[in-house]
Design an enzyme around this catalytic site. Sequence first.
Site, PDB file in Angstrom:
ATOM      1  CD1 TRP A   1      -0.988   2.172   2.186  1.00 59.60           C
ATOM      2  CD2 TRP A   1      -2.909   1.723   1.362  1.00 59.60           C
ATOM      3  NE1 TRP A   1      -1.831   3.240   2.279  1.00 59.60           N
ATOM      4  CE2 TRP A   1      -3.110   3.147   1.888  1.00 59.60           C
ATOM      5  CE3 TRP A   1      -4.009   1.271   0.520  1.00 59.60           C
ATOM      6  CZ2 TRP A   1      -4.173   3.939   1.539  1.00 59.60           C
ATOM      7  CZ3 TRP A   1      -5.352   2.000   0.569  1.00 59.60           C
ATOM      8  CH2 TRP A   1      -5.316   3.139   1.123  1.00 59.60           C
TER       9      TRP A   1
ATOM     10  CG  ASP B   1      -0.623  11.247   2.954  1.00 61.68           C
ATOM     11  OD1 ASP B   1      -1.569  10.493   2.265  1.00 61.68           O
ATOM     12  OD2 ASP B   1      -0.933  11.590   3.915  1.00 61.68           O
TER      13      ASP B   1
HETATM   14  C1  FRU Z   1      -3.539  12.040   4.823  1.00 58.11           C
HETATM   15  C2  FRU Z   1      -3.236  11.067   6.368  1.00 58.11           C
HETATM   16  C3  FRU Z   1      -2.235  11.997   7.103  1.00 58.11           C
HETATM   17  C4  FRU Z   1      -1.520  11.118   7.785  1.00 58.11           C
HETATM   18  C5  FRU Z   1      -1.535   9.874   6.840  1.00 58.11           C
HETATM   19  C6  FRU Z   1      -1.705   8.441   7.383  1.00 58.11           C
HETATM   20  O1  FRU Z   1      -3.763  11.105   3.975  1.00 58.11           O
HETATM   21  O2  FRU Z   1      -4.423  10.966   6.885  1.00 58.11           O
HETATM   22  O3  FRU Z   1      -2.613  13.160   7.831  1.00 58.11           O
HETATM   23  O4  FRU Z   1      -0.206  11.497   8.133  1.00 58.11           O
HETATM   24  O5  FRU Z   1      -2.350   9.947   5.939  1.00 58.11           O
HETATM   25  O6  FRU Z   1      -1.306   7.504   6.584  1.00 58.11           O
END
Ligand code: FRU
Length: 496
Positions: free
Chosen positions: A36, A39
Site C-alpha cells: 500500500w 501520501d
Molecule cells: C492523509 C493522512 C495524513 C496522515 C497519513 C497517515 O492522507 O491521513 O494526515 O499522516 O495519511 O497514513
Amino acid sequence: MSSQTLREARKYEEVYDKMIPPEDRPKFHLSARVGWMNDPNGFSRYKGEYHMFYQYHPYSTMWGPMHWAHAVSDDLLHWKLLPAALAPDEIYDKDGCFSGSALELDDGRQLLMYTGVQKQQQADGTFREVQTQCLAVGDGVDYVKYARNPVLDERDLPEGGSRYDFRDPKMWRNTDGTFSCVIGNRPADGSGQILLYGSSDGFQWSFKRVLAENHNRIGKMWECPDFFELDGKAVILTSPQDMMPQGFEYHNGNGTLCLIGHMDSESGDFVEEANQSIDYGIDFYAPQTILTPDGRRVMIGWMQNWDTSNLRTEIHRWYGQMTIPREIWIQDGRLWQRPIRELESLRGAKAEYKDVAVTDGEVRLPGVTGRCVDLNVTVRPADPDAVYRKFAVRFAQNEEFRTSVSYHPSESVFKIDRKFSGSRRAIIHQRRSKVREQGGEIRLRLILDRFSAEVFINDGEHVVTGTIYTDLAAEGISFCADGGVVMDVECYELEG
Ligand code: FRU
C-alpha cells in the site's frame, strides 16, 4: 543500526516487489513498491537528486502500520527504489510513522520530520492515537531516529489544539538559514487549523503562531499542509477531511484546498484572497511541493482519494500511485498546473491532425490509440453561431470498457466518467467541474499511463485526475460530438 521491524520490511519488499511484472504497473508514475502507498512524504532535493518518500504498508494492499518507503530520481519521472526508510519501531511511533517532510542540513545529512503515532489509554479507558512530531537523520539511505524524539508534542500546541490530530509537518529553510514548518491540527471548534513552528537548527522547535484557521468553513481537520510563495502570492495547500460541497467546489469528501493570499506585513497574518480545489477529478490528495534548482514550484499528489480507495484490482500486489509531477503557478487569481516539461522527453511516435470535423458522431484517428499517451486536443465549434452541445474524448476503450471526459459548452461544465473502467464497486465514478466559458473553445491535454488519466484543461486552469483499472487490452481512443466541432489533435506515445 536498523530495527528488526525495518529489517523485516526491507527484506519483504526486496523479495516481493520482484513478483510484480513491470507491465502491471504504471510506466512513468511512481507506484507502491509492494503493498500500500498513500501520501507523498519528504519530497525534496538531497545531494543533487530528488527524493520521494511515501506512506507505506508493504505487507498488504490495504492501509496498515505506516512505514516510509523511499525512491530517488534525476528527472522526477524515472524513479530508483531504495530500501524503506522508516518503520514504526519506537514507543512514540509504534502505531505509525505518519506523513512528513525532508531537507538537507548544512553538515550534509538529510533531516526527516514525521508524525509519530502512539495509541494511549485515556482516563475513560478507551484508546486513542496521540500524535507528536519526530525527527530522523540520515545519509540518503539509512536513517537514525533522533534520541530526543518527540521534538513537538501536546505542550507545543496553542490552547484548545488537539493532541490526537496534530500531524504532517512540512519543513523548509528560510533565506537566513533558519527552519520553519507547518503542521495540521484540530482546534477546539472541531475543524482544522495550520500551525507554524520555527527552529534555528532543525532540532529544537518552538510554536510561532496559528497560520490559518478553518472555523468549520471548508471541511473539518486540515491534513498535509504546505506553504510557500508563488508568483508574488502566499499559497497554502491542504487536504481537508469531511468537506461539504459548495457549488462546483469540494466534491470529494476528503478533498484538497488551495488558499491564495498575502502576508500582512504588520500583523504577519495570512490574508486569504481566494480559495479553490486543487484538482477537480476523483483521485487526488495530500500533495507536496518542492522548488527545483531552476526555480519551478513542482507538486506531486497521491493519485487516490480515501473515499474511492475501494477502486482496486484483486490481481495487483501494489496499490497507490503518485500523480505526474506538475509545475504550478498563479494566474488571474487561480492555481494553474501543467505536467513538468521533462515529460516531453518521454514522447515517442506522434500522430497529428488538423481541422478534423466531427458532427453528431464518433471518430477514430489512425495512430491515436494507447494507454500511455500525451494527447492534445483543441476544439472549436464548427459554426460559432450554433455551438455544439457536447464534445467527448473516450479512451481506455474497447467493446466492453471506456472512460470518458466531456465538455458541455452551454453550462461550461466538464465531466469525467469512469463507470465502465472495470470497477465492480458502486463508488463515485463521475465528477463535474465548471471551466472558463470561451464560446465553445476548449483545449485538453490528457496524460494517460495505463491505470490513470490526468486531464489538463485550457492549458492547466483546471485539472481533473482519475485512476482506472480497465483491462489493458482496452486502448482505443475516440472523439465524439453532439453537434458540430472542428478539432486539432496531437498524440504522442509515451515511453517508459
Ligand atoms: C492523509 C493522512 C495524513 C496522515 C497519513 C497517515 O492522507 O491521513 O494526515 O499522516 O495519511 O497514513
